[in-house]
Write a protein that holds these residues in place. Structure first.
Motif, PDB file in Angstrom:
ATOM      1  N   PHE A   1       0.779  -1.254   0.033  1.00 38.79           N
ATOM      2  CA  PHE A   1       0.048   0.028   0.069  1.00 38.79           C
ATOM      3  C   PHE A   1       0.814   1.022  -0.116  1.00 38.79           C
ATOM      4  N   LYS A   2       0.171   2.361  -0.402  1.00 34.59           N
ATOM      5  CA  LYS A   2       1.074   3.519  -0.458  1.00 34.59           C
ATOM      6  C   LYS A   2       0.543   4.182   0.855  1.00 34.59           C
ATOM      7  N   ILE A   3       1.479   5.094   1.606  1.00 29.75           N
ATOM      8  CA  ILE A   3       1.355   5.665   2.783  1.00 29.75           C
ATOM      9  C   ILE A   3       0.040   6.253   2.875  1.00 29.75           C
ATOM     10  N   GLU A   4      -0.071   7.212   2.067  1.00 32.66           N
ATOM     11  CA  GLU A   4      -1.064   7.997   1.918  1.00 32.66           C
ATOM     12  C   GLU A   4      -2.612   7.369   1.638  1.00 32.66           C
ATOM     13  N   GLU A   5      -2.513   5.957   1.368  1.00 33.81           N
ATOM     14  CA  GLU A   5      -3.905   5.201   1.427  1.00 33.81           C
ATOM     15  C   GLU A   5      -4.321   4.938   2.616  1.00 33.81           C
ATOM     16  N   ILE A   6      -3.475   4.767   3.631  1.00 34.35           N
ATOM     17  CA  ILE A   6      -3.865   4.472   5.075  1.00 34.35           C
ATOM     18  C   ILE A   6      -3.749   5.730   5.971  1.00 34.35           C
ATOM     19  N   PHE A   7      -2.839   6.519   5.771  1.00 32.80           N
ATOM     20  CA  PHE A   7      -2.476   7.597   7.101  1.00 32.80           C
ATOM     21  C   PHE A   7      -2.738   8.756   6.309  1.00 32.80           C
ATOM     22  N   VAL A   8      -3.082   9.783   7.310  1.00 26.99           N
ATOM     23  CA  VAL A   8      -3.036  11.100   6.969  1.00 26.99           C
ATOM     24  C   VAL A   8      -1.666  11.690   7.102  1.00 26.99           C
ATOM     25  N   VAL A   9      -0.849  12.251   6.242  1.00 25.65           N
ATOM     26  CA  VAL A   9       0.526  12.512   6.191  1.00 25.65           C
ATOM     27  C   VAL A   9       0.609  14.176   6.508  1.00 25.65           C
ATOM     28  N   VAL A  10       1.498  14.566   7.722  1.00 27.67           N
ATOM     29  CA  VAL A  10       1.633  15.849   7.954  1.00 27.67           C
ATOM     30  C   VAL A  10       2.970  16.262   7.862  1.00 27.67           C
ATOM     31  N   ASP A  11       3.510  17.216   7.328  1.00 28.99           N
ATOM     32  CA  ASP A  11       4.840  17.534   7.500  1.00 28.99           C
ATOM     33  C   ASP A  11       5.195  18.493   8.608  1.00 28.99           C
ATOM     34  N   GLY A  12       6.326  18.432   9.310  1.00 27.62           N
ATOM     35  CA  GLY A  12       6.664  19.023  10.242  1.00 27.62           C
ATOM     36  C   GLY A  12       6.899  20.623   9.998  1.00 27.62           C
ATOM     37  N   PHE A  13       7.016  21.434  11.112  1.00 27.41           N
ATOM     38  CA  PHE A  13       6.772  22.913  10.383  1.00 27.41           C
ATOM     39  C   PHE A  13       8.487  23.728  10.856  1.00 27.41           C
ATOM     40  N   TYR A  14       9.043  23.488  11.822  1.00 26.25           N
ATOM     41  CA  TYR A  14      10.208  24.546  11.981  1.00 26.25           C
ATOM     42  C   TYR A  14      11.369  24.464  10.792  1.00 26.25           C
ATOM     43  N   ASN A  15      12.095  25.159  10.546  1.00 25.86           N
ATOM     44  CA  ASN A  15      13.067  25.433   9.905  1.00 25.86           C
ATOM     45  C   ASN A  15      14.154  25.778  10.955  1.00 25.86           C
ATOM     46  N   LYS A  16      13.695  26.660  11.818  1.00 28.09           N
ATOM     47  CA  LYS A  16      14.630  27.291  12.905  1.00 28.09           C
ATOM     48  C   LYS A  16      13.930  26.882  14.224  1.00 28.09           C
ATOM     49  N   LYS A  17      14.811  25.949  14.906  1.00 34.25           N
ATOM     50  CA  LYS A  17      14.148  25.312  16.162  1.00 34.25           C
ATOM     51  C   LYS A  17      13.680  26.373  17.142  1.00 34.25           C
ATOM     52  N   PRO A  18      12.141  26.159  17.843  1.00 31.62           N
ATOM     53  CA  PRO A  18      11.847  27.212  18.808  1.00 31.62           C
ATOM     54  C   PRO A  18      12.612  27.090  20.090  1.00 31.62           C
ATOM     55  N   PRO A  19      12.765  28.174  21.013  1.00 30.55           N
ATOM     56  CA  PRO A  19      13.255  28.043  21.981  1.00 30.55           C
ATOM     57  C   PRO A  19      13.128  26.932  22.968  1.00 30.55           C
ATOM     58  N   MET A  20      14.043  26.170  23.424  1.00 28.84           N
ATOM     59  CA  MET A  20      13.595  25.166  24.449  1.00 28.84           C
ATOM     60  C   MET A  20      13.407  25.644  25.849  1.00 28.84           C
ATOM     61  N   THR A  21      12.346  25.730  26.187  1.00 26.02           N
ATOM     62  CA  THR A  21      12.014  26.495  27.451  1.00 26.02           C
ATOM     63  C   THR A  21      12.014  25.741  28.756  1.00 26.02           C
ATOM     64  N   GLY A  22      12.176  24.224  28.436  1.00 31.26           N
ATOM     65  CA  GLY A  22      12.190  23.396  29.331  1.00 31.26           C
ATOM     66  C   GLY A  22      10.714  22.847  29.901  1.00 31.26           C
ATOM     67  N   GLY A  23       9.574  23.361  29.127  1.00 32.62           N
ATOM     68  CA  GLY A  23       8.278  23.088  29.252  1.00 32.62           C
ATOM     69  C   GLY A  23       7.917  21.708  29.163  1.00 32.62           C
ATOM     70  N   ASN A  24       6.673  21.405  29.020  1.00 33.08           N
ATOM     71  CA  ASN A  24       6.240  19.821  28.839  1.00 33.08           C
ATOM     72  C   ASN A  24       6.000  19.512  27.438  1.00 33.08           C
ATOM     73  N   LEU A  25       6.315  20.280  26.543  1.00 30.92           N
ATOM     74  CA  LEU A  25       5.981  19.869  24.960  1.00 30.92           C
ATOM     75  C   LEU A  25       7.367  19.224  24.273  1.00 30.92           C
TER      76      LEU A  25
END
Length: 143
Positions: A9-33
């Protein structure tokens, strides 16, 4: 498993495919995400930030992008590295954000359980062995 029918099967036949966002990494604040990047270590987690920082951070590192669209993913999604440690896959049971080096997958009509997620990750990693830095896991190649 012996009563199952297997086929390609082709991946997109089964899954919804979402590309990541950041070219520049956001600040790592030590949060929970968790922030996922192109690494094979620690299930792709390269740091921790928070939703408030994600809300204002844009692709070039400025504080101007006022949306969560395509920035926060999960829970219970699969993340695949398409750069760096190409072809590594992770089941992510929590919300996360990621770089553009990660492509995320989810099922459109069903939540991925831990058991199913770990099974799918193994299959995707086996399929991912054909990819490398010179032949990256990209939309035109994911089959």
């Amino acid at each position: 498993m012996e009563n199952k029918s297997w086929k390609s099967f082709k991946i997109e036949e089964i899954f919804v495919v979402v590309d990541g966002f950041y070219n520049k990494k956001p600040p790592m604040t030590g949060g929970n995400l968790p922030f996922l990047g192109a690494t094979e270590k620690i299930n792709g987690i390269t740091g921790y930030t928070d939703a408030e920082t994600v809300y204002i951070w844009n692709k070039t590192g400025n504080n101007s992008d006022q949306t969560f669209k395509n920035k926060i993913f999960g829970p219970n999604w699969i993340a695949i590295t398409n750069n760096g440690s190409v072809g590594h896959a992770y089941f992510v049971p929590f919300k996360y954000t990621s770089s553009h080096d990660i492509t995320s997958l989810y099922l459109p009509n069903r939540e991925i359980s831990t058991e199913l997620g770990l099974f799918l990750v193994k299959i995707l990693e086996i399929a991912g062995k054909q990819y490398s830095y010179a032949r990256k896991w990209r939309p035109i190649r994911r089959t």
